[in-house]
Write a protein that holds these residues in place. Sequence first.
Motif, short mmCIF file in Angstrom:
data_model
loop_
_atom_site.label_atom_id
_atom_site.label_comp_id
_atom_site.label_asym_id
_atom_site.label_seq_id
_atom_site.Cartn_x
_atom_site.Cartn_y
_atom_site.Cartn_z
N SER A 1 0.95 -1.19 -0.02
CA SER A 1 -0.09 -0.20 -0.12
C SER A 1 0.85 1.24 0.07
O SER A 1 1.68 1.40 0.97
N PRO A 2 0.52 2.15 -0.79
CA PRO A 2 1.34 3.39 -1.02
C PRO A 2 1.09 4.48 0.21
O PRO A 2 1.90 5.28 0.53
N GLU A 3 -0.02 4.26 0.88
CA GLU A 3 -0.35 4.94 2.10
C GLU A 3 0.33 4.90 3.16
O GLU A 3 0.64 5.54 4.10
N ALA A 4 0.96 3.74 3.21
CA ALA A 4 1.91 2.97 4.50
C ALA A 4 3.15 3.53 4.44
O ALA A 4 4.07 2.57 4.29
N ARG A 5 3.48 4.79 4.38
CA ARG A 5 5.10 5.31 4.39
C ARG A 5 5.48 5.74 5.89
O ARG A 5 4.56 5.93 6.93
N LEU A 6 6.85 5.13 6.05
CA LEU A 6 7.27 5.37 7.38
C LEU A 6 7.56 6.87 7.74
O LEU A 6 8.11 7.81 7.04
N PRO A 7 6.91 7.21 8.67
CA PRO A 7 7.08 8.70 9.30
C PRO A 7 8.35 8.97 9.71
O PRO A 7 9.18 8.40 10.11
N ARG A 8 8.67 10.30 9.52
CA ARG A 8 10.17 10.91 9.71
C ARG A 8 10.03 10.87 11.25
O ARG A 8 9.25 11.09 11.89
N LYS A 9 11.45 10.87 11.58
CA LYS A 9 11.78 10.74 13.07
C LYS A 9 12.59 11.83 13.33
O LYS A 9 13.81 12.19 12.61
N PHE A 10 12.38 12.83 14.23
CA PHE A 10 13.14 13.91 14.45
C PHE A 10 13.86 13.98 15.86
O PHE A 10 13.09 13.27 16.91
N GLN B 1 8.01 11.46 16.21
CA GLN B 1 7.95 10.55 15.15
C GLN B 1 6.37 10.53 14.97
O GLN B 1 5.67 9.76 16.03
N LYS B 2 5.71 10.98 14.19
CA LYS B 2 4.24 11.03 14.09
C LYS B 2 3.42 11.44 15.05
O LYS B 2 3.73 12.59 15.52
#
Length: 325
Positions: free
Chosen positions: A192-201, A232-233
């Motif tokens: 699924s293209p929706e399941a992108r790994l969220p960026r972590k700061f 992260q998210k």
Amino acid sequence: MIRRVIIFFIIYLCRSQLLSAQDPSFSQFYANRLYLNPAWAGIEDGKRFFANYRNQYRNSYTTYSASYDQYVEPVHGGLGFSIMNDLQGDGYLNQLNISAIYSYHIKVSRFLMVNGGMQASYVQRKLNASKFIFGDQIDPVSGDIIPGSESYGDIKKDFPDFSTGFAAFYKNMYMGASMFHLLRPVQSLSESPEARLPRKFILYIGGCFPVIEKRLRKEFLQLNPNLIYLQQKSLNQLNYGLEVIFADRFAGGFLIRQNLGIRYSSLIFSGGVALDKVRFRYSYDAQLSLPTVNFNTGGAHEISMSFTVDREKKIKPSAIKCPKF
């Protein structure tokens, strides 16, 4: 056929979980410094090996990592390599990360050094479907597990990942920022293209402050306060605490991990010892619900080890202050 439907449903659940997935966490941030910030590569003299093990919630989450870094004069910076294996649910879901790291070092002045780091990673997420046990595999009389007639093997997802960071060292202080998953790669096992790994700061600041014995004019203690913010998210986490190093050999301290807007989540106790070129450290995460600390909920155990070689060779432009454990 029914099993295939169940397998598909499990993958869908994994996809839904991955939509809000967060990276594995470690409590000993500076004992796994390349995982904190790629700009830390090659920051100390010598070649350094790190190994880390974390067991959370009584084997529900188990994470292993190992890394190596050194300063390389021809490239004016540090090179590093790391590998991490994260097992969830007794190995049903597994994530493998293999990373190569480069950090460019800039000596701005006698007391100030600034580093910029880049990290390129290969990531593999794997669902071990062969470990699933279905109802028709259980003998109704003995309860024994009967091998099934269908085999599903492993369901995998491979993707590249990139991260960056910078670090600054001024006299007794250090600080920095890092950002992981720059391109937000698709990590879903269901494609699924929706399941992108969220960026972590990550933002952090700390210091190494010596306590001098006046009569002998010799350092006998070092105080290391630390503040680390991670986002992260939906996760907003603040970690703060103090570490004390005695005679450059023994370390002990505490860290409070607070989920902002929710509650205090963990009180982390740690201790370590340095033996020549080898350092060991252990920490335990206890659940914190003010005014009580709960040690009976499983918590998390973490062990780290570092090994340094060729430290006697002075290859860095100048020594800087940074955490020793």
